[in-house]
Motif scaffolding. Sequence first.
Motif, PDB file in Angstrom:
ATOM      1  N   ASP A  16      81.127  49.428  68.844  1.00 17.47           N
ATOM      2  CA  ASP A  16      81.019  50.938  68.825  1.00 17.47           C
ATOM      3  C   ASP A  16      80.158  51.733  67.897  1.00 17.47           C
ATOM      4  O   ASP A  16      79.370  52.514  68.335  1.00 17.47           O
ATOM      5  CB  ASP A  16      82.669  51.007  68.193  1.00 17.47           C
ATOM      6  CG  ASP A  16      83.028  52.847  68.417  1.00 17.47           C
ATOM      7  OD1 ASP A  16      81.986  53.316  68.756  1.00 17.47           O
ATOM      8  OD2 ASP A  16      83.972  52.986  68.447  1.00 17.47           O
ATOM      9  N   HIS A 211      92.345  53.103  66.442  1.00 23.22           N
ATOM     10  CA  HIS A 211      91.026  53.219  66.225  1.00 23.22           C
ATOM     11  C   HIS A 211      90.513  54.250  65.774  1.00 23.22           C
ATOM     12  O   HIS A 211      90.599  55.264  66.316  1.00 23.22           O
ATOM     13  CB  HIS A 211      90.473  52.806  67.687  1.00 23.22           C
ATOM     14  CG  HIS A 211      89.054  52.922  68.071  1.00 23.22           C
ATOM     15  ND1 HIS A 211      88.222  51.919  68.045  1.00 23.22           N
ATOM     16  CD2 HIS A 211      88.298  53.858  68.161  1.00 23.22           C
ATOM     17  CE1 HIS A 211      87.041  52.142  68.205  1.00 23.22           C
ATOM     18  NE2 HIS A 211      86.833  53.514  68.347  1.00 23.22           N
ATOM     19  N   ASN A 253      82.985  54.967  62.730  1.00 24.98           N
ATOM     20  CA  ASN A 253      84.263  54.387  62.519  1.00 24.98           C
ATOM     21  C   ASN A 253      84.571  54.309  61.219  1.00 24.98           C
ATOM     22  O   ASN A 253      83.629  54.566  60.329  1.00 24.98           O
ATOM     23  CB  ASN A 253      84.310  52.881  63.026  1.00 24.98           C
ATOM     24  CG  ASN A 253      84.289  52.944  64.608  1.00 24.98           C
ATOM     25  OD1 ASN A 253      83.040  52.552  65.124  1.00 24.98           O
ATOM     26  ND2 ASN A 253      85.369  52.995  65.300  1.00 24.98           N
TER      27      ASN A 253
HETATM   28 ZN   LIG Z   1      85.303  54.488  68.785  1.00 20.52          ZN
END
Ligand SMILES: [Zn+2]
Length: 318
Positions: A16, A211, A253
Amino acid sequence: MRETQHVIVQEVGFRDGLQSICRVMCTEAKKKWIAATYDAGVRHMEVTSFVPPKRLPQLADATEIVDFAIRHPDLTVTALAPNLRGAENALKAGVHRIVAPISVSEKHSLANVRKTPDEMIDEFRRMRELRDSDPSWSGTRVVAGLSTVFGCTYQGYIPERDVRDIVDKVIQAGADAIALGDTTGHATPTHVRRLLEMLLPRAEDKVPSLHLHDTRGLALANAVVALDHGIREFDASLAGLGGCPHAPGATGNVATEDLVYLLHSMGFETGIDLEAMLRARDVLAEHLPGEPLYGYISRPGVLHDSLLPLHSSRGLPQ
Ligand SMILES: [Zn+2]
């Protein structure tokens, strides 16, 4: 004495984080990062995505990275696969878990995988059937990675009934597990509570993991609410690596080291050595020069002494 509860922290920066930035990290540096993360005690990693190299040159080394990662004992290796072909490549590479990105938002889904959510669920069902077609793949779990669950840059508010319907459909399609993704950092603590109260009874034993993105600074607060509702698995990215090409200034994130600090401060156990995790940031600084590294705890450092008395006097969370 109450038992310490374990929380899984999955490092997803390799996928990510990297896919959201322009600087390309070389394969050897990725391996160094994976090794440093493993040495810090992380046992769950989403290491890459099986997408056409032309579409995402950053992750063109997917097979080599998986091959390296699966040599580490007790490491659960996950890869993203946006289509059946990617899933086949991931299965052949030997991953332990495949995550299929399924957007709740139709506009995001079309932009991300060029399929509507329903078309993507059909693709997900085919991935599951493919996995089931070969006994040697029976150990690989197929995970529905629901994205834009809390909101969408294109569509804005996502009706809760849309999320509920998608959860029902992916369970029907045979999801082994479900991950709820705040892809664009829209989630708030109130929203997390409402959605989890609605979804957890329906998701049965699929145990959704969360997430979180820290786009607007609420990721840790959202994690606390999720912990209160029994969520015990989170994705995170070292130094909050990442961003969003469509949202200038957006961070990535939730930072792994900040999340781990939060969890330890609440008496949860992660198996992760926070100091070693902080040292792993050096790999990013060295191999992604100029890339912004986020996170709070790396600046002042960890307060070990202040945490221990708190838990000996107040006990550990139930
Ligand atoms: Zn993500």
